[in-house]
Structures are given as structure tokens and as C-alpha cells.
Design a protein around this motif. Structure first.
Motif, PDB file in Angstrom:
ATOM      1  N   GLU A  38      -4.394  11.653   1.079  1.00 33.99           N
ATOM      2  CA  GLU A  38      -4.021  11.216   2.542  1.00 33.99           C
ATOM      3  C   GLU A  38      -3.838  12.648   3.460  1.00 33.99           C
ATOM      4  O   GLU A  38      -4.357  13.713   2.935  1.00 33.99           O
ATOM      5  CB  GLU A  38      -2.719  10.788   2.758  1.00 33.99           C
ATOM      6  CG  GLU A  38      -3.063   9.024   2.645  1.00 33.99           C
ATOM      7  CD  GLU A  38      -3.305   8.792   4.174  1.00 33.99           C
ATOM      8  OE1 GLU A  38      -3.140   9.699   5.105  1.00 33.99           O
ATOM      9  OE2 GLU A  38      -3.349   7.747   4.613  1.00 33.99           O
ATOM     10  N   GLU A  44       0.852  -1.380   0.020  1.00 35.17           N
ATOM     11  CA  GLU A  44       0.196   0.029  -0.157  1.00 35.17           C
ATOM     12  C   GLU A  44       0.760   1.204   0.135  1.00 35.17           C
ATOM     13  O   GLU A  44       1.530   1.439   0.976  1.00 35.17           O
ATOM     14  CB  GLU A  44      -0.715  -0.085   1.479  1.00 35.17           C
ATOM     15  CG  GLU A  44      -1.806   0.973   1.577  1.00 35.17           C
ATOM     16  CD  GLU A  44      -2.530   0.709   2.937  1.00 35.17           C
ATOM     17  OE1 GLU A  44      -2.724  -0.553   3.261  1.00 35.17           O
ATOM     18  OE2 GLU A  44      -2.379   1.583   3.822  1.00 35.17           O
ATOM     19  N   GLU A  81       1.773   5.201  -0.330  1.00 33.51           N
ATOM     20  CA  GLU A  81       1.532   6.803  -0.327  1.00 33.51           C
ATOM     21  C   GLU A  81       2.544   7.500  -1.132  1.00 33.51           C
ATOM     22  O   GLU A  81       3.363   7.120  -1.185  1.00 33.51           O
ATOM     23  CB  GLU A  81       1.475   7.289   1.263  1.00 33.51           C
ATOM     24  CG  GLU A  81       0.287   6.508   2.099  1.00 33.51           C
ATOM     25  CD  GLU A  81       0.439   6.589   3.473  1.00 33.51           C
ATOM     26  OE1 GLU A  81      -0.464   6.731   4.200  1.00 33.51           O
ATOM     27  OE2 GLU A  81       1.797   6.918   4.022  1.00 33.51           O
ATOM     28  N   GLU A  91      -2.988   8.182  -1.706  1.00 34.15           N
ATOM     29  CA  GLU A  91      -2.663   6.793  -1.582  1.00 34.15           C
ATOM     30  C   GLU A  91      -3.563   5.844  -2.662  1.00 34.15           C
ATOM     31  O   GLU A  91      -4.542   6.210  -2.820  1.00 34.15           O
ATOM     32  CB  GLU A  91      -3.133   6.336  -0.076  1.00 34.15           C
ATOM     33  CG  GLU A  91      -3.088   4.873   0.099  1.00 34.15           C
ATOM     34  CD  GLU A  91      -3.131   4.630   1.643  1.00 34.15           C
ATOM     35  OE1 GLU A  91      -2.886   5.513   2.551  1.00 34.15           O
ATOM     36  OE2 GLU A  91      -3.652   3.447   2.004  1.00 34.15           O
TER      37      GLU A  91
HETATM   38 MG    MG Z   1      -2.406   5.744   4.275  1.00 33.91          MG
END
Ligand code: MG
Ligand code: GLU
Length: 454
Positions: free
Chosen positions: A191, A139, A141, A198
């Protein structure tokens, strides 16, 4: 001008696209060589030339000195056709086309320092010992910057629809491009930090999950570039703001697709194997950080109260923990077994995703081998614990600097054994060169330099 078979002649060269054969190096920089796409089929079995010392190149530019390779040796970048990425041309911008490669010797044997091989070997070991296949997702960012970085307009509010609309046409273009690239993006959202976004992606099996992380970064950068912006995955853009994390979500499935981590009858639905796996990651956490958060700016992101990973502990839901058990959502008939996973929050985009995932899995496997006791599941803020409670919950701090992380790796006999001596030496030479280059600069300056690279 010689013309070989399949080589576009002068007449059709303008119609021919370039395709890059690339690898992700020890500093997580994607490097490689391009050829005409009309020549790709002919090169699939031989790949293109590569040089060992390329794996001693630092993200700052120059090659690390000393390094274990010197000027000697030849390798091949051998494309993996499962990773063929093509983002179509758009408004005069040529298509982005590349394949991720294994790094092999000229006779085809795997090269000892190839990061994909490091992960592959780990996955094989895990499958043999636990009968488990890894499903993972990275994941990411990142922050959208205009160039130069100092020229930033004010950001809209965190998570706001306005921030999302201001990111158009980037938001729609990048999600489309990621679908075309086979990354399976699931969401796009603003974010907390200024111009920060993100993009979580669907889980994929072992190697493919790390491939997706590499592809995602390159495609996001490409679409930003097409729109005269720069996307930076730097762990920390400015120390005053939230950082850009890479959270690695993990589950382990048996041959029938059942989760090896799930047991409805136990605390937080973690099976005994999951508890031992988590305990291994926590035990080796300080050494792991040398591979998962390995730049001179990484440690500053991992301080308490940044919602990154303020402490080495296991927690349910809590975003201050290095290892988090995300919620099991019962709503809409959600299946808890399919949802259960461990989230390692201590990685960032200066880490090579193959080395990072491989090392996390090796730490987990070590915990299973040693039958480590279940780590307590912390509730509340790890920073609020007194010394006795911290001890009881097994809460510790992450290294405060890259020097400390490298020291922890050197001192952790088990973790040291995960890498071959040559890979370890090469890795250390790159990291030491980065530390030397950063010494004498304040943290703001180092963040700025890394923001221009990652
Ligand atoms: Mg995040
Ligand atoms: N930006 C935080 C980090 O540095 C993560 C915030 C969140 O998504 O929980 O990891």
C-alpha cells in the motif's frame, strides 16, 4: 500427577499440540484459553471457563475501573466448530490452532455482552424485516515492523513490485497460511505508507465475514512473528503517514441470491432499499464511529485527504467518502448485480468486527424503517464544498476525537438502543479507561503505544 481420559500422559506430551478457544473482546483483542488438542472433542459441548470482567479488560493491559462486572460471575467460551483454524507447524514453530467461541452462561444461554451474539441478533432482524442475507468482506491494511518499532529500514515505493519482493518470504507464507485458515484471501499488495500492505478477502455470509476478519489479523500476526517481525494493524502508525483502514464491503441478497441493493434503472444502480440503507448509515455515522473507529488514535486517521473517510457522505468511486460505491467492472463479462456493494471506509482494527458490522447494519436498517430519502451521490472532493453545497449533499464531518464519538453515541437515541445497557456500560468503561490512559500524551506517543498492541 492425575491423568484423565484423553489427557496426554508424560510420554506423549511433546507430541501434543495446543488448541486455543478464543473470543474477540470489546477492544478487539483476541483472548482465551488453550487445551491439548487431544482433549478438544471432549470439551466441545462445555467449552472452557471465562469471566465477565474479562470484557472490561482494556487493550492497554489493566482492567477498566469502574466496570459493571466486578469480581463476580462465571461464563463459558463455547467453540464454534465452523471456525476451526489450523496453520501448520513450520521450521520448529508449533502449529497455530484455535476456534472462535460464543460467550455463554454456564447453562448455555447466550451472554448479553457477547459480540458474536450482537451480530447474530442483528442478522436475524435484518432477515426477518428485509428478507435479506448479508454478504460482507473486511479489507485490512497493516504495516510490517521490525522489533523494536523505531528500528525500521527504508520502505520501497508504494505499490511497487520491489516492495512486494522485499516482503518475501512473508507475502507467500501469509497468503498460504490464510488459505489454510479458510479466510479466502484474494490479493496481496503493498500500500501507500512505508511497509504497508493490504490483503482483501472474498466476501462471506454475515457472521463468517466478521470471523474472517478476526482470523486474518491473528494469522497475519503469526506469520510475521515466525519471521521475527511484527504486523501492526494500528489505525495510525505515525500521523505523517497514511493510516491502516478496515473497509467493510456489504451487499444484501434475497433468498434466491438476487441483490436487494441493485437496480439497473436507478442512479448508480442503487435500489430504493439501498438508498435508504445508505441514508441510515450516514444519519448515524457520528454515533457509529464510536463502534467502528473506537481508539484514541482512530479519529486522526479519518481526517480529510488521507484517502480514508474524510467526510460523511455517499460517493461513487471517491475514496474520501465514508460510504463509497465501488466500480462495476463491465470488462470480461463482469456481472454488475453481483458486484454492486456499499463500502464503509470508516472502520479500523481497534473495532470489534462483530460490533462494527452489527452497528453498520443496524444503522442501515434504521434508514429503511424510517424510509429516509436517497442521499445525493457526491462527485468531487467533499473538502472543497462550500457550506451551501455541503448541506445539499448532506456532507458532514466525522467526530474529531474518541470523546466526540462517544458523545455522539450517547446523544443518538436510536444508536444507543442497539446495545443492551450492560454491553453499553461495559463498552464505555473500556473506552473511558483508554481515554484516561491516553490523556496527557501527544498523538505520536499514543500512536506508538497502540502500534505495539494492535
Ligand atoms: Mg487500501
Ligand atoms: N489507507 C487508507 C485508509 O486509511 C485507505 C486507502 C485505500 O485503500 O483506499 O483507510
Amino acid at each position: 500427577m492425575g491423568q484423565r481420559h484423553g489427557h496426554p500422559g508424560d510420554a506423549d506430551v511433546s507430541a501434543s499440540d495446543l488448541v486455543a478457544l478464543v473470543c474477540c473482546d470489546l477492544g478487539a483483542i483476541v483472548r482465551g484459553r488453550s487445551l491439548f488438542s487431544s482433549e478438544l472433542d471432549a470439551q466441545l459441548e462445555q467449552g472452557v471457563g471465562w469471566v465477565p470482567a474479562n470484557h472490561a479488560l482494556t487493550p492497554l493491559g489493566p482492567v477498566a475501573e469502574p466496570n459493571p462486572f466486578g469480581s463476580i460471575g462465571d461464563l463459558r467460551l463455547l467453540p464454534d466448530t465452523d471456525t476451526h483454524v489450523r496453520v501448520p507447524a513450520d521450521q520448529g514453530e508449533p502449529a497455530l490452532e484455535f476456534l472462535l467461541c460464543d460467550i455463554v452462561e454456564t447453562d448455555g444461554r447466550p451472554w448479553e455482552c457477547c459480540p458474536r451474539r450482537f451480530l447474530r441478533d442483528t442478522l436475524d432482524e435484518l432477515e426477518q424485516e428485509l428478507g435479506g442475507r448479508v454478504m460482507a468482506s473486511f479489507e485490512h491494511e497493516f504495516q510490517l515492523l521490525r522489533w523494536p518499532i523505531s528500528d525500521r529500514s527504508p520502505s520501497a515505493l508504494p505499490f511497487s513490485l520491489e516492495a512486494q519482493r522485499l516482503a518475501e518470504p512473508f507475502a507467500t507464507a501469509v497468503m498460504r497460511a490464510l488459505v489454510q485458515a479458510g479466510v479466502a484471501p484474494e490479493r496481496f499488495f503493498p500500500e501507500y505508507a512505508a511497509h504497508q500492505f493490504e490483503i482483501p478477502v472474498a466476501p462471506a455470509e454475515g457472521l463468517a465475514s466478521a470471523d474472517r476478519s478476526v482470523v486474518l489479523r491473528e494469522v497475519v500476526r503469526e506469520i510475521a512473528r515466525r519471521l521475527q517481525m511484527r504486523a501492526s494493524f494500528v489505525p495510525l502508525l505515525t500521523p505523517a503517514e497514511a493510516g491502516n483502514g478496515v473497509h467493510i464491503h456489504l451487499s444484501l441478497l434475497d433468498a434466491d441470491g438476487k441483490s436487494l441493493l441493485y437496480d439497473a434503472a436507478r442512479p448508480a444502480c442503487l435500489s430504493e432499499l439501498a438508498e435508504r440503507f445508505a441514508a441510515g448509515i450516514l444519519r448515524h455515522a457520528r454515533a457509529l464511529s464510536a463502534l467502528t473507529a473506537p481508539s484514541p488514535v482512530s479519529a486522526a486517521r479519518l481526517a480529510p485527504h488521507r484517502w480514508s473517510a474524510g467526510a460523511v457522505c455517499l460517493a461513487q468511486g471517491n475514496r474520501e467518502a465514508l460510504l463509497r460505491i465501488p466500480p462495476l467492472v463491465a470488462l470480461g463479462g463482469g456481472d454488475p448485480e453481483r458486484q454492486l456493494r456499499l463500502e464503509y471506509r470508516g472502520a479500523d482494527a481497534t473495532a470489534n468486527p462483530y460490533l462494527a458490522l452489527g452497528a453498520i447494519l443496524r444503522a442501515g436498517l434504521a434508514g429503511v424503517r424510517e424510509e429516509l430519502p436517497a442521499p445525493p451521490i457526491l462527485e468531487g472532493d467533499p473538502a472543497e464544498l462550500d457550506a451551501e453545497e455541503a448541506e445539499r449533499y448532506g456532507v458532514g464531518g466525522l467526530p474529531a476525537s474518541l470523546e466526540e464519538s462517544l458523545q455522539a453515541l450517547a446523544e443518538d437515541r436510536v444508536a444507543r438502543g442497539w446495545m443492551s445497557p450492560l454491553l453499553y456500560d461495559a463498552y464505555l468503561s473500556v473506552k473511558r479507561a483508554e481515554l484516561d490512559a491516553a490523556s496527557g500524551s501527544d498523538v505520536e506517543e499514543v500512536c506508538r503505544r497502540y502500534a505495539a498492541i494492535y
